[in-house]
Scaffold this motif. Sequence first.
Motif, PDB file in Angstrom:
ATOM      1  N   GLY A 227       0.939  -1.156   0.061  1.00 18.17           N
ATOM      2  CA  GLY A 227      -0.196  -0.038   0.012  1.00 18.17           C
ATOM      3  C   GLY A 227       0.888   1.267  -0.027  1.00 18.17           C
ATOM      4  O   GLY A 227       1.690   1.307  -0.712  1.00 18.17           O
ATOM      5  N   THR A 228       0.511   2.320   0.782  1.00 14.39           N
ATOM      6  CA  THR A 228       1.313   3.467   0.952  1.00 14.39           C
ATOM      7  C   THR A 228       2.446   3.515   1.859  1.00 14.39           C
ATOM      8  O   THR A 228       3.088   4.687   2.200  1.00 14.39           O
ATOM      9  N   PHE A 229       2.935   2.304   2.381  1.00 12.93           N
ATOM     10  CA  PHE A 229       4.224   2.028   3.260  1.00 12.93           C
ATOM     11  C   PHE A 229       5.426   2.818   2.851  1.00 12.93           C
ATOM     12  O   PHE A 229       6.033   3.661   3.477  1.00 12.93           O
ATOM     13  N   LEU A 230       5.788   2.869   1.183  1.00  9.72           N
ATOM     14  CA  LEU A 230       6.629   3.810   0.697  1.00  9.72           C
ATOM     15  C   LEU A 230       6.658   5.180   0.772  1.00  9.72           C
ATOM     16  O   LEU A 230       7.660   5.644   0.652  1.00  9.72           O
ATOM     17  N   SER A 231       5.493   5.796   1.097  1.00  3.86           N
ATOM     18  CA  SER A 231       5.503   7.318   1.063  1.00  3.86           C
ATOM     19  C   SER A 231       5.997   7.516   2.449  1.00  3.86           C
ATOM     20  O   SER A 231       6.363   8.902   2.521  1.00  3.86           O
ATOM     21  N   HIS A 232       6.154   6.775   3.423  1.00  2.00           N
ATOM     22  CA  HIS A 232       6.783   7.369   4.595  1.00  2.00           C
ATOM     23  C   HIS A 232       8.026   6.652   5.221  1.00  2.00           C
ATOM     24  O   HIS A 232       8.878   7.121   5.960  1.00  2.00           O
ATOM     25  N   ALA A 233       8.456   5.550   4.540  1.00  2.00           N
ATOM     26  CA  ALA A 233       9.608   4.648   5.109  1.00  2.00           C
ATOM     27  C   ALA A 233      10.702   4.819   3.980  1.00  2.00           C
ATOM     28  O   ALA A 233      10.355   5.385   2.993  1.00  2.00           O
ATOM     29  N   ARG A 234      11.718   4.582   4.599  1.00  2.00           N
ATOM     30  CA  ARG A 234      12.899   4.744   3.902  1.00  2.00           C
ATOM     31  C   ARG A 234      13.544   3.647   3.445  1.00  2.00           C
ATOM     32  O   ARG A 234      13.907   2.775   4.519  1.00  2.00           O
ATOM     33  N   VAL A 235      13.768   3.190   2.170  1.00  2.00           N
ATOM     34  CA  VAL A 235      14.594   2.028   1.876  1.00  2.00           C
ATOM     35  C   VAL A 235      16.020   2.404   1.835  1.00  2.00           C
ATOM     36  O   VAL A 235      16.575   3.533   1.745  1.00  2.00           O
ATOM     37  N   ARG A 236      16.791   1.118   1.826  1.00  2.00           N
ATOM     38  CA  ARG A 236      18.237   1.367   1.748  1.00  2.00           C
ATOM     39  C   ARG A 236      18.646   1.298   0.522  1.00  2.00           C
ATOM     40  O   ARG A 236      18.312   0.484  -0.177  1.00  2.00           O
ATOM     41  N   LEU A 237      19.622   1.914   0.111  1.00  2.00           N
ATOM     42  CA  LEU A 237      20.255   1.899  -1.290  1.00  2.00           C
ATOM     43  C   LEU A 237      21.807   1.861  -1.067  1.00  2.00           C
ATOM     44  O   LEU A 237      22.700   2.813  -0.505  1.00  2.00           O
ATOM     45  N   LEU A 238      22.474   0.724  -1.783  1.00  2.00           N
ATOM     46  CA  LEU A 238      23.989   0.551  -1.777  1.00  2.00           C
ATOM     47  C   LEU A 238      24.385   1.482  -2.722  1.00  2.00           C
ATOM     48  O   LEU A 238      24.430   1.345  -4.115  1.00  2.00           O
ATOM     49  N   ALA A 239      25.155   2.772  -2.323  1.00  2.00           N
ATOM     50  CA  ALA A 239      25.394   3.663  -3.147  1.00  2.00           C
ATOM     51  C   ALA A 239      26.115   4.770  -2.200  1.00  2.00           C
ATOM     52  O   ALA A 239      26.207   5.065  -1.297  1.00  2.00           O
TER      53      ALA A 239
END
Length: 381
Positions: A227-239
């Motif tokens: 659902g809208t989880f990604l609108s407030h959570a932060r994902v990890r990015l290998l960079a």
Amino acid sequence: MTTRLLTGATGFVGGAVVLELLDKTDDPVIALVRGKDDAEATQRLHDTLSAMADGYGRSDLHPEILRRTVAVHGDMTVDGCGADLSAVPPVDEVWHCAASLRYEEEHRTEIEAQNVQGTANVLELARKVGARTFNYVSTAYVAGSRTDLITEGPVTDPSVANNCYEQTKMRAEALVEEAAGDLRIRILRPTVVIGHSVTRHGLNWSGLYGFARQVLVFKKTASRKLGTFLSHARVRLLADPDTVVNLVPVDIVARNAVAISLSDSPETYFHLGNSDGPKVRDMVTQIFELLGLREPLWVDDRDGFTAIDEALDGGMNFYRSYLRYNKRFDLTNTAAVCGPDASYAPTGEQELAEYLLYYLRTLRGFEENSGTERVVHPVAA
């Protein structure tokens, strides 16, 4: 009068080079184009170049496209490029712009056929037509995993390649270098090519745009489950957020490439890049923001990755080297011909947003300033 033969004239960089040649010279251009016969190939060439000219704000070139460009049907992956050049006038200069941009190992046979054997075939064609000059459009990323200052010179360590694409471009450059005794060669190395510096119009949606598309696919897939989880959570990015990404507009690539071809420079290697560029942090944050995502958490390893982090990471294989290996591309040879300011194009926050929005508006599932998904336009690439 100089007669030029090009491969890749219906592609992103090759087409821009043709338009620049039409603008800066009065000479004819012959293109090697796939088709059942010369008439079909020429129609395809004219249609593509005319649409490109419109997209770049150069509709004034339509008469020159019709008057000075013609196609010969052929295929660079076969002996002799499958072309009958008996009716073609003597050719002075060959431009080899065509290439496969695929990188996946499972497509190695196809990539090698186009980038390595194709280059060998075009070199042989250049000798057959009596050309004196061979301009090869390679990539600045023959630098592979090298970091810091990348000079304009030959590849010295093929083992640094990050993927099949880079390996084949290194091998193709070696073939061109071997031809230096027969031909005047120039090896032109664009960085990450983006749309037109004024209109933002593009043709090949790889590089910056491919990364944005991958993030959009990730968001759509995750949203169906979360659902809208990604609108407030932060994902990890290998960079590495401080790595600089060298983005260069296609018209600047073409302008500088043609200027080099028309010059008497004794140099062989030229970077066609931007003297400036955004950091990974700025570029990725801009993409995430446009897609309704928060800035990622920057990490240097996969420890602590969740399933959602791994889902994003799975689509980053090709882009990893651009996100982690900081490179500064030397522009000395290009600046000596084109001038010290010829390789500068702004890619700040506003400009990046314009390039990205031009592309994102062509995609399914993207609607500006909205979390909903609907069809905006059919995919343009």
